[in-house]
Design an enzyme around this catalytic site. Structure first.
Site, PDB file in Angstrom:
ATOM      1  N   ASN A   8      34.690  41.180  30.242  1.00 33.53           N
ATOM      2  CA  ASN A   8      35.678  40.130  30.524  1.00 33.53           C
ATOM      3  C   ASN A   8      35.474  39.026  29.490  1.00 33.53           C
ATOM      4  O   ASN A   8      34.498  38.280  29.563  1.00 33.53           O
ATOM      5  CB  ASN A   8      35.451  39.604  31.950  1.00 33.53           C
ATOM      6  N   LYS A  10      37.209  36.462  29.066  1.00 36.87           N
ATOM      7  CA  LYS A  10      37.645  35.160  29.604  1.00 36.87           C
ATOM      8  C   LYS A  10      38.508  34.422  28.570  1.00 36.87           C
ATOM      9  O   LYS A  10      39.238  35.052  27.828  1.00 36.87           O
ATOM     10  CB  LYS A  10      36.434  34.345  30.056  1.00 36.87           C
ATOM     11  N   HIS A  93      39.237  37.205  40.279  1.00 35.69           N
ATOM     12  CA  HIS A  93      37.953  36.736  39.739  1.00 35.69           C
ATOM     13  C   HIS A  93      37.619  35.398  40.395  1.00 35.69           C
ATOM     14  O   HIS A  93      38.499  34.591  40.672  1.00 35.69           O
ATOM     15  CB  HIS A  93      38.043  36.588  38.218  1.00 35.69           C
ATOM     16  N   GLU A  95      36.501  32.768  39.265  1.00 39.10           N
ATOM     17  CA  GLU A  95      36.974  31.580  38.527  1.00 39.10           C
ATOM     18  C   GLU A  95      38.439  31.305  38.855  1.00 39.10           C
ATOM     19  O   GLU A  95      38.860  30.155  38.939  1.00 39.10           O
ATOM     20  CB  GLU A  95      36.740  31.785  37.023  1.00 39.10           C
ATOM     21  N   GLU A 160      30.615  40.371  42.516  1.00 41.99           N
ATOM     22  CA  GLU A 160      30.077  39.360  41.608  1.00 41.99           C
ATOM     23  C   GLU A 160      29.624  38.140  42.410  1.00 41.99           C
ATOM     24  O   GLU A 160      30.447  37.277  42.757  1.00 41.99           O
ATOM     25  CB  GLU A 160      31.145  38.918  40.610  1.00 41.99           C
ATOM     26  N   GLY A 166      27.337  33.778  34.742  1.00 45.67           N
ATOM     27  CA  GLY A 166      27.093  32.862  33.639  1.00 45.67           C
ATOM     28  C   GLY A 166      25.847  32.004  33.785  1.00 45.67           C
ATOM     29  O   GLY A 166      25.653  31.056  33.024  1.00 45.67           O
ATOM     30  N   SER A 204      25.678  37.983  35.106  1.00 43.49           N
ATOM     31  CA  SER A 204      24.519  37.894  34.202  1.00 43.49           C
ATOM     32  C   SER A 204      23.908  39.254  33.879  1.00 43.49           C
ATOM     33  O   SER A 204      22.687  39.384  33.761  1.00 43.49           O
ATOM     34  CB  SER A 204      23.464  36.941  34.769  1.00 43.49           C
TER      35      SER A 204
HETATM   36  C1  PEP Z   1      32.069  37.427  34.961  1.00 44.42           C
HETATM   37  O1  PEP Z   1      32.540  36.323  34.782  1.00 44.42           O
HETATM   38  O2  PEP Z   1      32.760  38.317  35.453  1.00 44.42           O
HETATM   39  C2  PEP Z   1      30.678  37.666  34.594  1.00 44.42           C
HETATM   40  C3  PEP Z   1      30.061  38.674  35.155  1.00 44.42           C
HETATM   41  O3  PEP Z   1      30.097  36.781  33.709  1.00 44.42           O
HETATM   42  P1  PEP Z   1      28.598  36.828  33.133  1.00 44.42           P
HETATM   43  O4  PEP Z   1      28.294  38.253  32.755  1.00 44.42           O
HETATM   44  O5  PEP Z   1      28.615  35.929  31.943  1.00 44.42           O
HETATM   45  O6  PEP Z   1      27.707  36.355  34.217  1.00 44.42           O
END
Ligand code: PEP
Length: 241
Positions: A8, A10, A93, A95, A160, A166, A204
């Site tokens: 992703n 973003k 997601h 976010e 997630e 992040g 992460s």
């Molecule tokens: C995400 O935003 O879907 C995600 C998993 O981000 P990160 O791998 O940076 O934690």
């Protein structure tokens, strides 16, 4: 089923940097076993899809609208994503749930729109840190699954934990295993094909922890944010699968 390693991107990437990333992935992929997907910002999907055409790396969107067309200024329909080369779309997601106030009902409507247009939806669920600390994580994720998926759901779930996105923090392997088993049980009880649906872990995922996470039962791949913007890291995660 092969694991799915999805990136992703973003809100990252202009024309030159997105093309460079796509070319580098194409060169580096070799004969990697997992299914690979990148989800660039909408403005770059067409160009990235062209670069990756025939490479085995698929391209997806990061969101779509619930309606097929019409007076929705600034929005992008599922058919528009298909039209420029996408085959997947990330929906719900955390976010977007936080920044755009997306509800389970809206995510479900978008999921239905995506499937109707021929896209494979990746529906995201996950708890906040406060919800986990309160012991509410299964109730929260269970409600998201019940509310965000249509009854005949045929797509991908991404678990997630919001506090892991992040941050460099990941749940213990035991906690990942237990949540994925819980999600599998929910899917089996709610959907006729729930036993065969892929459940990705996201939050992460890095080269250093990917192998251990991807070996967990019922982890069918990874949704990768930050590390998907670094070619060597994304390919290393795919190799770990
Ligand atoms: C995400 O935003 O879907 C995600 C998993 O981000 P990160 O791998 O940076 O934690």
């Amino acid at each position: 089923m092969r694991p799915l390693i999805a990136g992703n991107w973003k809100m990252n990437g202009l024309t030159a940097s997105s093309a460079a990333l796509a070319h580098a992935l194409r060169q580096g992929i070799g004969d990697l076993a997992p299914e690979m997907l990148v989800c660039p910002p909408a403005t770059q999907i067409a160009a990235v899809a062209t670069i990756l055409d025939g490479s085995g790396i698929r391209v997806g969107g990061q969101d779509c609208h619930a309606q097929t067309q019409g007076a929705h200024t600034g929005e992008i329909s599922a058919a528009m994503l298909m039209d420029v080369g996408a085959s997947y779309v990330i929906l719900g997601h955390s976010e977007r749930r936080a920044d755009q106030g997306e509800t389970d009902a809206l995510v479900r409507a978008k999921t239905e729109a995506a499937v109707a247009a021929g896209l494979i939806p990746i529906v995201c669920v996950g708890e906040t840190e406060a919800q986990r600390l309160a012991g509410d994580h299964e109730a929260v994720v269970g409600a998201q699954i019940a509310g965000s998926l249509p009854p005949d759901f045929a797509g991908v779930i991404a678990y997630e934990p919001i506090w892991a996105i992040g941050t460099g923090r990941v749940p213990t392997i035991g906690d990942i295993a237990s949540m994925h088993a819980f999600i599998r049980a929910q899917l089996v009880s709610l959907h006729p094909n729930g036993g065969g649906l892929r459940i990705l872990y996201g939050g992460s995922v890095k080269p250093g922890n990917a192998a251990e996470i991807l070996a967990v039962p019922d982890v069918g791949g990874a949704l990768v944010g930050g590390a998907s913007l670094v070619v060597d890291d994304f390919l290393a995660i795919a190799r770990a699968a």
